[in-house]
Design an enzyme around this catalytic site. Structure first.
Site, mmCIF file in Angstrom:
data_model
loop_
_atom_site.group_PDB
_atom_site.id
_atom_site.type_symbol
_atom_site.label_atom_id
_atom_site.label_comp_id
_atom_site.label_asym_id
_atom_site.label_seq_id
_atom_site.Cartn_x
_atom_site.Cartn_y
_atom_site.Cartn_z
ATOM 1 N N TYR A 1 -41.866 94.190 24.767
ATOM 2 C CA TYR A 1 -41.437 95.556 25.116
ATOM 3 C C TYR A 1 -40.539 96.120 24.014
ATOM 4 O O TYR A 1 -40.729 97.255 23.566
ATOM 5 C CB TYR A 1 -40.698 95.552 26.455
ATOM 6 C CG TYR A 1 -40.204 96.921 26.866
ATOM 7 C CD1 TYR A 1 -41.095 97.935 27.197
ATOM 8 C CD2 TYR A 1 -38.835 97.217 26.914
ATOM 9 C CE1 TYR A 1 -40.648 99.199 27.565
ATOM 10 C CE2 TYR A 1 -38.380 98.475 27.285
ATOM 11 C CZ TYR A 1 -39.287 99.463 27.615
ATOM 12 O OH TYR A 1 -38.838 100.720 27.967
ATOM 13 N N SER B 1 -36.139 104.062 24.182
ATOM 14 C CA SER B 1 -35.295 103.159 24.988
ATOM 15 C C SER B 1 -34.107 102.724 24.146
ATOM 16 O O SER B 1 -34.200 102.693 22.912
ATOM 17 C CB SER B 1 -36.120 101.930 25.376
ATOM 18 O OG SER B 1 -35.279 100.968 25.983
HETATM 19 O O1 NJP Z 1 -41.274 104.232 34.649
HETATM 20 P P1 NJP Z 1 -42.259 104.451 35.899
HETATM 21 P P2 NJP Z 1 -40.154 105.179 33.994
HETATM 22 N N1 NJP Z 1 -51.596 106.794 30.814
HETATM 23 O O2 NJP Z 1 -43.000 103.167 35.989
HETATM 24 C C1 NJP Z 1 -47.212 106.584 33.427
HETATM 25 C C2 NJP Z 1 -38.829 104.461 29.403
HETATM 26 N N2 NJP Z 1 -37.645 103.712 29.792
HETATM 27 O O3 NJP Z 1 -40.168 106.517 34.540
HETATM 28 O O4 NJP Z 1 -50.615 106.553 34.964
HETATM 29 C C3 NJP Z 1 -50.887 107.777 31.399
HETATM 30 O O5 NJP Z 1 -41.519 104.932 37.092
HETATM 31 C C4 NJP Z 1 -47.235 106.278 34.924
HETATM 32 O O6 NJP Z 1 -48.273 107.009 35.544
HETATM 33 P P3 NJP Z 1 -49.663 106.368 36.090
HETATM 34 C C5 NJP Z 1 -40.136 103.716 29.585
HETATM 35 O O7 NJP Z 1 -40.386 102.834 28.508
HETATM 36 C C6 NJP Z 1 -37.419 103.373 31.089
HETATM 37 O O8 NJP Z 1 -38.892 104.413 34.006
HETATM 38 O O9 NJP Z 1 -49.971 107.241 37.232
HETATM 39 N N3 NJP Z 1 -49.724 107.578 32.028
HETATM 40 C C7 NJP Z 1 -45.893 106.795 35.377
HETATM 41 O O10 NJP Z 1 -45.966 108.178 35.648
HETATM 42 C C8 NJP Z 1 -41.114 104.865 29.612
HETATM 43 O O11 NJP Z 1 -41.510 105.221 28.319
HETATM 44 C C9 NJP Z 1 -36.276 102.652 31.429
HETATM 45 O O12 NJP Z 1 -49.419 104.932 36.424
HETATM 46 C C10 NJP Z 1 -49.278 106.320 32.101
HETATM 47 C C11 NJP Z 1 -45.013 106.570 34.153
HETATM 48 O O13 NJP Z 1 -45.875 106.326 33.022
HETATM 49 C C12 NJP Z 1 -40.317 106.004 30.247
HETATM 50 O O14 NJP Z 1 -38.960 105.599 30.225
HETATM 51 C C13 NJP Z 1 -35.389 102.271 30.442
HETATM 52 C C14 NJP Z 1 -49.964 105.240 31.534
HETATM 53 C C15 NJP Z 1 -44.101 105.361 34.329
HETATM 54 O O15 NJP Z 1 -43.236 105.607 35.393
HETATM 55 C C16 NJP Z 1 -40.709 106.334 31.657
HETATM 56 O O16 NJP Z 1 -40.669 105.167 32.483
HETATM 57 C C17 NJP Z 1 -35.633 102.620 29.144
HETATM 58 C C18 NJP Z 1 -51.175 105.524 30.875
HETATM 59 N N4 NJP Z 1 -51.899 104.551 30.308
HETATM 60 C C19 NJP Z 1 -36.761 103.341 28.818
HETATM 61 N N5 NJP Z 1 -49.270 104.096 31.782
HETATM 62 C C20 NJP Z 1 -35.980 102.242 32.827
HETATM 63 N N6 NJP Z 1 -36.692 102.742 33.826
HETATM 64 O O17 NJP Z 1 -35.019 101.451 33.028
HETATM 65 C C21 NJP Z 1 -48.190 104.464 32.483
HETATM 66 O O18 NJP Z 1 -34.765 102.228 28.205
HETATM 67 N N7 NJP Z 1 -48.179 105.798 32.691
#
Ligand code: NJP
Length: 235
Positions: free
Chosen positions: A150, A137
Site C-alpha cells: 500500500y 495518504s
Molecule cells: O475508502 P472506502 P476511503 N474503480 O473503501 C472506490 C485514501 N486514504 O474513502 O468501486 C472505481 O470507504 C470504491 O467504490 P466501488 C485511500 O487510499 C484513506 O477511505 O463502488 N472506484 C469506494 O467508493 C483512497 O485513495 C485513508 O467499490 C473504485 C472508494 O474507492 C481514498 O482515501 C487513509 C475502485 C473507497 O472507499 C478513499 O478511500 C489515507 C475501482 N477499481 C488515505 N476501487 C483511510 N480511510 O484511513 C475502489 O491515508 N473504488
C-alpha cells in the site's frame, strides 16, 4: 476566492467514504458533480442526493476512464475539477502478500490516477485551466511495517501527481495532493463508526473540507500539498 458554483467536477470513489463526502460537499457548494465508482446502487444514491451524474466505471480500465470524461463533456460541456480519490489498501508482511494483491493496489491507486488524468488532460490543456486533486495518504511520505504494498502504491501515486504538476502548470492547470492520516471509512473492509473513532480518526467530511479549501484558493494560488491527521495519531 474561487467560486465553485457550476464548476464541473469528476469525483472517483464517490460511492462511499471520502469520495462520497467530497461529492456531497462540492454539490452543496453549487458544483455539478460526476460521481464515479463500480457499485451502481450506492452510486445512484449519491448521484441522486447530489443531483449529479453517475458513471459506473472501473478506474483501472482505460476505456472507462475515457468514458467518464466523455460522459462529463457530453452532459455538461466542460470539465473543471478532477478528484482522483478511488483507492484500495490491505496490510501484511511482505512475504504474505500475493502478487495479485500487489497488482490490485497498484492498478487502482496508481494506474487509476494515471488513466483519469490522461483522459482529462487534453481538455484541461485546451481550456488552459483546471484543477486536479489526488487523495494520496500520509504514507505517501513515510514507511511502516505491513505497508510495503500500500505504501509503495501511495508513494507512486504521489510521484505521478508531483511530476504531473510540473507538466501541467505551464497550461494553467493546478495539481494538488492531499495526504490524510486515518479516516473513518470502509477502507480495508473497516466498518465506519464505533467507539472513540471520532477521536482516533478523521471523518470523511474533514478530508472533504480540505478539498474545498484547496479548490477555493484564489485563481493565482495553488495549494500544492495538504496533510491532515487526527490529533491523536502519531506521525
Ligand atoms: O475508502 P472506502 P476511503 N474503480 O473503501 C472506490 C485514501 N486514504 O474513502 O468501486 C472505481 O470507504 C470504491 O467504490 P466501488 C485511500 O487510499 C484513506 O477511505 O463502488 N472506484 C469506494 O467508493 C483512497 O485513495 C485513508 O467499490 C473504485 C472508494 O474507492 C481514498 O482515501 C487513509 C475502485 C473507497 O472507499 C478513499 O478511500 C489515507 C475501482 N477499481 C488515505 N476501487 C483511510 N480511510 O484511513 C475502489 O491515508 N473504488
Amino acid at each position: 476566492m474561487t467560486d465553485l458554483t457550476n464548476q464541473v467536477a469528476i469525483v472517483t470513489g464517490a460511492s462511499r467514504g471520502i469520495g462520497r463526502a467530497i461529492a456531497t460537499l462540492l454539490a452543496v457548494q453549487g458544483a455539478k458533480v460526476v460521481c464515479v465508482a463500480r457499485s451502481e446502487d450506492e452510486l445512484l444514491e449519491v448521484a441522486q442526493k447530489t443531483n449529479g451524474l453517475p458513471v459506473v466505471a472501473d478506474v483501472c480500465d482505460e476505456r472507462d476512464a475515457q468514458l467518464v470524461v466523455s460522459e462529463t463533456l457530453s452532459r455538461y460541456g466542460r470539465l473543471d475539477i478532477v478528484v482522483c480519490n478511488a483507492g484500495v489498501g490491505s496490510f501484511n508482511l511482505l512475504e504474505n502478500f500475493s502478487a495479485e494483491e500487489w497488482d490490485r493496489m497498484f492498478d487502482v491507486n496508481v494506474k487509476g490516477t494515471f488513466l483519469l488524468c490522461k483522459a482529462a488532460l487534453p481538455h484541461l490543456k485546451e481550456q488552459q485551466r483546471g484543477h486536479i486533486i489526488g487523495i494520496a495518504s500520509d504514507v505517501s511520505k513515510r514507511t511502516f511495517v505491513h505497508g510495503t504494498a500500500y505504501g509503495a502504491s501511495k508513494y507512486a501515486q504521489h510521484a505521478v501527481l508531483d511530476a504531473l504538476r510540473k507538466e501541467a502548470r505551464p497550461y494553467g492547470i493546478k495539481v494538488s495532493v492531499i495526504y490524510p492520516g486515518l479516516v473513518d471509512t470502509h477502507f480495508n473492509e473497516a466498518k465506519p463508526g464505533g467507539v472513540d473513532k471520532e477521536k482516533t480518526h478523521l471523518q470523511p467530511l474533514d478530508v472533504a473540507q480540505a478539498v474545498r479549501y484547496v479548490l477555493e484558493a484564489p485563481a493565482h494560488v495553488v495549494v500544492d500539498e495538504l496533510m491532515l491527521h487526527p490529533v491523536t495519531q502519531e506521525w
